[in-house]
Structures are given as structure tokens and as C-alpha cells.
Write an enzyme that holds these catalytic residues in place. Structure first.
Site, PDB file in Angstrom:
ATOM      1  CG  ASP A  75      43.776  33.014  55.035  1.00  0.00           C
ATOM      2  OD1 ASP A  75      43.307  31.883  54.843  1.00  0.00           O
ATOM      3  OD2 ASP A  75      43.178  33.899  55.667  1.00  0.00           O
ATOM      4  NE  ARG A  82      49.518  44.831  59.767  1.00  0.00           N
ATOM      5  CZ  ARG A  82      49.668  43.670  60.347  1.00  0.00           C
ATOM      6  NH1 ARG A  82      50.865  43.254  60.728  1.00  0.00           N
ATOM      7  NH2 ARG A  82      48.630  42.889  60.580  1.00  0.00           N
ATOM      8  CG  ASP A 122      46.471  45.392  58.875  1.00  0.00           C
ATOM      9  OD1 ASP A 122      46.820  46.420  59.479  1.00  0.00           O
ATOM     10  OD2 ASP A 122      46.387  44.285  59.427  1.00  0.00           O
ATOM     11  CB  SER A 124      40.942  37.070  62.842  1.00  0.00           C
ATOM     12  OG  SER A 124      42.144  37.455  62.216  1.00  0.00           O
TER      13      SER A 124
END
Length: 407
Positions: A16, A98, A127, A181
Site C-alpha cells: 500500500d 502515532r 489513524d 489487517s
């Protein structure tokens, strides 16, 4: 937004973000700088360098950094001083990673004189909010590009077609649908989507990657001791460890004993509910140990106030407000509370369970002299309790009398 000339991309080396790298070059005609963070996800990251070079990124524009110590020291440990759990259960393993990634993206943008940063988060999740709130908090002038909100590559088929058209290598296992995922770092592993989307169905055994099934864990309990200084764990069984070493060691212990599994349906900040399978073996041990040492070193009023504030603190981190003034204000209060949270906790690890079985400290507020069922040698006069109760009962008696009077 005017087209950026140079973009710093949060790059995993996977399909990705490799597609995003090429898409940025094509869509904006810009130069791309890649940033890959080692947060303890357990993967070899050098292939990301080779992949970026293969896609035409200049060697001086490829950054792979080991941030494990900074991650645990400056983000995980401060959060654990608060005993933070989102919705009472989730130890915030993805959320807390993050802000550090965003911090380095913004710093690298300044170093490379780049005018934008980019990430691979989708438009459905949390996110995207976390990356962007952190970036704007650190540089209000920065541009943030979120390709998943802009491009028309809306299906796995379209992504693969784009990859093939632009000579982006595709692993054989990527040609089919991934079963779920995964996001991982030193604190946890998070699994979502596909086979996990129906919350009525149990997660398949193969979803779990860091922990053995508790039923298959050792039949003999294991006892460990964690030493704390001012709210942070500093030694395991008497051996001093750095923050990242500590979490790594506790992950191994917790994983072996099947500790730290969580099947959670949570309320995302963007409004929808999602189901995730989380494995946080070392973090689960740390939470129990920290509460264990706080139980004898933290005053009741301070402890209860911390517990009242914790849901708000956890929500701020979950929603992406790590760099907000309110989170920093709460952190100052939390850190103040930890001045005497120093000592050692003994824990029992057994078949998915971690339990405090002993705790001691030179800073302890526990007084055996006061709580003993034996002769307390005058340390506590039980007659004092009568006045204490009468004063506290006064308003209740007045309320009861009023209620009788007006019936």
C-alpha cells in the site's frame, strides 16, 4: 492545496505505501522522502530501504530509524503512569505510536525542506486523525496528504492494477485478499477486518501472534519482580533494564503465559464501532504491576483523582490529542503523583492471568501498626471513629428528617 514539491512519506515498505509513493510522484510530480520507523514491530526493515531504492527514491532520501527506546521512554511509560485504558479495556497500543511517527515526519520535513507529509491511513479509521492532529500541532504550516481520501484506487483489484502498471513488486500472498489487517509495535499487536468483522464470531486461533493460547500455557506459575522508580519500571528480578529492554522482556514473559489478549468492540473517534483483537502481553503485566506499587505508595485522594481523570486522559490519546495542552496538563498532574511511586512488586504469571502477590517500598504508606487485628499499642483510638461517623452522617440525618416531614 497547491502541489507540493517534496513530500515526506510514512513508509512501511509494504504494497500500500509503495503504491502511495509512486502515486505521489505521478499525481504531484514531487520528490518523495521515505521514513520508516522501527517501533519494535518485529519485522526486518532493511527490505524497505531496498524497495524504496527500487522505486527510484534517492539513497539520501531514505530514512530508517530505530525509535524503540524513545517510543517506550517518552510515550509508553508516561501513558502507563496514568494506568490509561480506553473504554476501560484498551491499552492504546496503536494510538500511542502515532504521535511519535508524526513528530519524526515533521522533523524530517524541516530537515529536507519539504512542504508536505503523507501517510497511508484510510478515511474510515482513527489513524488519519492521529497523524494529522499531531502534525498540525507541531507545524501549523505543514501540508498533509492522505491518498486514501483522494485517489480513485478504491478496490484491491485497482491497487494491484496500478502496482503492475508501474512495476511495483507484488508479493504472491498479496494477490488474494488478506485474512485480516495487522498493526504492530513493541507495545502491542492489533488485528482488524475481514474474518474479524462479525463481532458475534470468535476470532480464529491463527489471528493471535504474540501470545500462546492460555490453555496451552505452562502448567506451572512463574513469579517475577518488577522494581519501580517514580512510576516507571527500571529493573526485572533485580536486573536493571532500559525502557525498551523492559517491555521486550515482559512481552516474552507475557506471551509465554498467554497474558494480554483482548477481543474488543470499540467506539472509533470518527463515529463507527469496530472490532479488534489486541495482544498486549508486556503492557498488561506493567499495568498490574504499576497499580500494585501505587496501592502502597499513593495517597487515597491522589489515587482516586487519578482514576477519575484517567478516562479523559485515555480518550485524548485515543483521539489523537497527545500534543494538546489538556493532555500535557493532565500529564503534569500524573507525573506529580508519581514522586513516591518507588518500590518492588512481585507478580504471578499463570495461564492468561497476571496477579500482584506482594509489594514493598521505602516510600510505603501502609502501616501494619494501624491496621493490625492484634493490639495496636495505642496507634489508633477506635473511639475517634464515633465522632467521624456522626459528622459525616449529619447531612444524611437532616435529609431523612426533611423527607419524613414533607411526606
Amino acid at each position: 492545496m497547491s502541489a507540493p514539491k517534496k513530500v515526506v512519506l510514512a513508509y512501511s515498505g509494504g504494497l500500500d505505501t509503495s503504491i502511495i509513493l509512486k502515486w505521489l510522484e505521478i499525481e504531484y510530480g514531487c520528490e518523495v522522502v521515505t521514513f520508516t520507523a522501527d517501533l519494535g514491530q518485529g519485522e526486518e526493515l532493511e527490505p524497505a530501504r531496498k524497495k524504496a531504492e527500487l522505486l527510484g527514491v534517492k539513497p539520501e532520501n531514505i530514512h530508517i530509524e530505530d525509535l524503540r527506546e524513545e517510543f517506550v521512554r517518552d510515550f509508553v511509560f508516561p501513558m502507563f503512569r496514568a494506568n490509561a485504558q480506553y473504554e476501560g479495556l484498551y491499552l492504546l497500543g496503536t494510538s500511542i505510536a502515532r504521535p511519535l511517527i508524526s513528530k519524526r515526519l515533521v522533523e524530517l520535513a524541516a530537515e529536507h525542506d519539504a512542504d508536505a507529509v503523507a501517510h497511508g491511513a484510510t478515511g474510515k479509521g482513527n489513524d488519519q486523525v492521529r497523524f494529522e492532529l499531531a502534525a498540525y500541532a507541531l507545524n501549523p504550516e505543514i501540508k498533509v496528504i492522505a491518498p486514501w481520501r483522494e485517489w480513485d484506487l478504491s478496490s484491491r483489484t485497482r491497487l494491484l492494477e496500478f502496482a503492475e502498471a508501474h512495476q511495483i513488486p507484488i508479493a504472491k500472498d498479496k494477490r488474494g485478499e488478506a485474512p485480516f489487517s495487522v498493526d504492530a509495535n513493541l507495545l502491542h499487536t492489533s488485528s482488524e477486518g475481514k474474518v474479524l468483522e462479525d463481532p458475534a464470531q470468535p476470532a480464529p486461533d491463527y489471528v493471535y501472534q504474540r501470545t500462546v493460547n492460555p490453555e496451552d500455557a505452562p502448567d506451572t506459575p512463574e513469579f517475577i519482580e518488577i522494581t519501580y522508580e517514580k512510576g516507571d519500571p527500571v529493573a526485572l528480578d533485580g536486573n536493571p533494564l532500559t525502557p525498551a529492554e523492559m517491555l521486550t522482556a515482559l512481552n516474552e514473559l507475557g506471551g509465554k503465559h498467554g497474558i494480554g489478549r483482548l477481543d474488543l468492540v470499540e467506539g472509533r473517534f470518527v463515529g463507527m464501532k469496530s472490532r479488534g483483537i489486541y495482544e498486549t502481553p508486556g503492557g498488561t503485566i506493567m499495568l498490574e504491576a504499576h497499580r500494585g506499587i501505587e496501592s502502597i505508595t499513593l495517597d487515597r485522594g491522589a489515587a482516586h483523582l487519578k482514576d477519575e481523570l484517567m478516562p479523559k486522559y485515555a480518550e485524548l490519546i485515543y483521539n489523537g490529542f497527545w500534543f494538546s495542552p489538556e493532555r500535557e496538563m493532565l500529564q503534569a498532574l500524573i507525573d506529580k503523583s508519581q514522586e513516591h511511586v518507588t518500590g518492588t512488586v512481585r507478580l504471578k504469571l499463570y495461564k492468561g492471568m497476571v496477579q500482584t502477590v506482594g509489594r514493598w517500598s521505602d516510600h510505603s504508606l501502609y502501616s501494619e501498626e494501624h491496621v493490625t487485628f492484634e493490639d495496636d499499642a495505642g496507634a489508633y483510638d477506635q473511639k475517634d471513629a464515633a465522632g467521624f461517623i456522626k459528622i459525616n452522617a449529619l447531612r444524611l440525618k437532616l435529609l431523612a428528617a426533611r423527607d419524613r416531614r414533607v411526606k
